[in-house]
Write an enzyme that holds these catalytic residues in place. Structure first.
Site, PDB file in Angstrom:
ATOM      1  N   ARG A  38       0.832  -1.197   0.000  1.00 10.76           N
ATOM      2  CA  ARG A  38       0.000   0.000   0.000  1.00 10.76           C
ATOM      3  C   ARG A  38       0.870   1.252   0.000  1.00 10.76           C
ATOM      4  NH1 ARG A  38      -4.201  -1.410   4.962  1.00 10.76           N
ATOM      5  NH2 ARG A  38      -4.897  -3.434   4.183  1.00 10.76           N
ATOM      6  N   ASP A  81      -0.047   5.396   0.919  1.00 14.42           N
ATOM      7  CA  ASP A  81      -1.126   6.230   1.429  1.00 14.42           C
ATOM      8  C   ASP A  81      -1.513   7.326   0.452  1.00 14.42           C
ATOM      9  OD1 ASP A  81      -1.273   4.821   3.789  1.00 14.42           O
ATOM     10  OD2 ASP A  81       0.087   6.170   4.869  1.00 14.42           O
ATOM     11  N   ARG A 125       7.538   7.707   7.182  1.00 15.67           N
ATOM     12  CA  ARG A 125       7.209   9.084   7.538  1.00 15.67           C
ATOM     13  C   ARG A 125       7.463   9.371   9.014  1.00 15.67           C
ATOM     14  NH1 ARG A 125       1.278   9.319   5.420  1.00 15.67           N
ATOM     15  NH2 ARG A 125       1.327  11.377   6.427  1.00 15.67           N
TER      16      ARG A 125
END
Length: 261
Positions: free
Chosen positions: A52, A54, A198
């Site tokens: 995935r 985001d 992040r």
């Protein structure tokens, strides 16, 4: 005719999508790729991605696979899929692979790049992080990097997800360089957790800004707490999925480097 398994490398501008994975909100990259393939093959065609990304996160090398049974070569497939997609999604390359290849579960290593802009430029705000409020000192961040390397439980550096029980990852590479216009972080690991890159960026910047001792990273790792007030989750727009690597016997090919800076 038996179905053939095809692997594709996809690059996309994440600023216009709600991430890779199909969900209740549109558009997502996976959703549009599946729509394009289903239109070409005249049947529902599902796509499996390497992982995935985001909302707002970009990719130069998202790997995916699907199965089909039409008589087309790889370049014909690439061009056909490309013709069904917006310009913000590009199919870079297609390969025929063995049935055992799985875009997600076969991956051995993933690599990301994170860009921090030195300029508060409104015209690049979707493709670089603007962290002008923080004092970013390259030397301080570089001396902190070794504390993240190797195998650790990164619970403190990920968003809670009840479906994920294992938070152990092995970071094999982490670098931080300064150019005339950017700070560039590059990171590789066997796997990544939700928001992990992040949060690592946010932790490094927080250590630089507050002049924390570098060894504080070990305390944060040992705490194993999802909720952290010591650092922040860096903005999505600076993050790029840049490479996914597989065992050679499953994927004996080279992906294409797509420059981002």
């Amino acid at each position: 005719m038996n179905k053939r398994r095809i692997a594709i490398q996809i690059a996309y501008d994440g600023s216009v999508f709600y991430g890779w994975q199909k969900q209740y909100i549109s558009p997502t990259v996976q959703e549009l790729v599946e729509q394009g393939l289903s239109e070409i093959f005249k049947e529902l065609t599902l796509v499996t991605g390497s992982g995935r990304t985001d909302s707002g996160v970009h990719a130069t090398c998202q790997m995916a696979h699907f199965d089909f049974n039409l008589n087309m070569n790889m370049e014909q497939i690439r061009l056909a899929v490309k013709s069904k997609l917006p310009h913000s999604i590009q199919v870079i390359k297609a390969w025929e692979v063995c049935d055992e290849f799985h875009a997600r579960y076969s991956a051995e290593k993933r690599s990301y790049t994170y860009l921090i802009s030195k300029d508060s430029n409104p015209f690049v705000r979707q493709y670089q992080a603007d962290l002008w409020k923080y004092k970013i000192r390259t030397e301080k961040i570089v001396e902190t990097i070794p504390y993240f390397l190797g195998e650790h439980d990164f619970t403190s550096f990920c968003k809670p997800n009840p479906e994920v029980k294992n938070h152990v990852c092995n970071i094999s590479h982490l670098s931080f360089e300064e150019t005339d216009r950017h700070w560039v972080l590059k990171i590789s690991a066997n796997r990544f957790l939700h928001n992990m890159v992040r949060r690592i960026v946010g932790a490094l910047v927080a250590i630089s800004h507050k002049n924390h001792p570098s060894e504080i990273v070990s305390q944060w790792i040992e705490a194993k707490k999802h909720e952290q007030k010591n650092f922040f989750t860096a903005p999505a727009q600076g993050l790029y999925l840049c490479k996914v690597e597989y065992p050679e016997h499953l994927f004996p090919y080279q992906t294409i480097d797509v420059p981002i800076i």
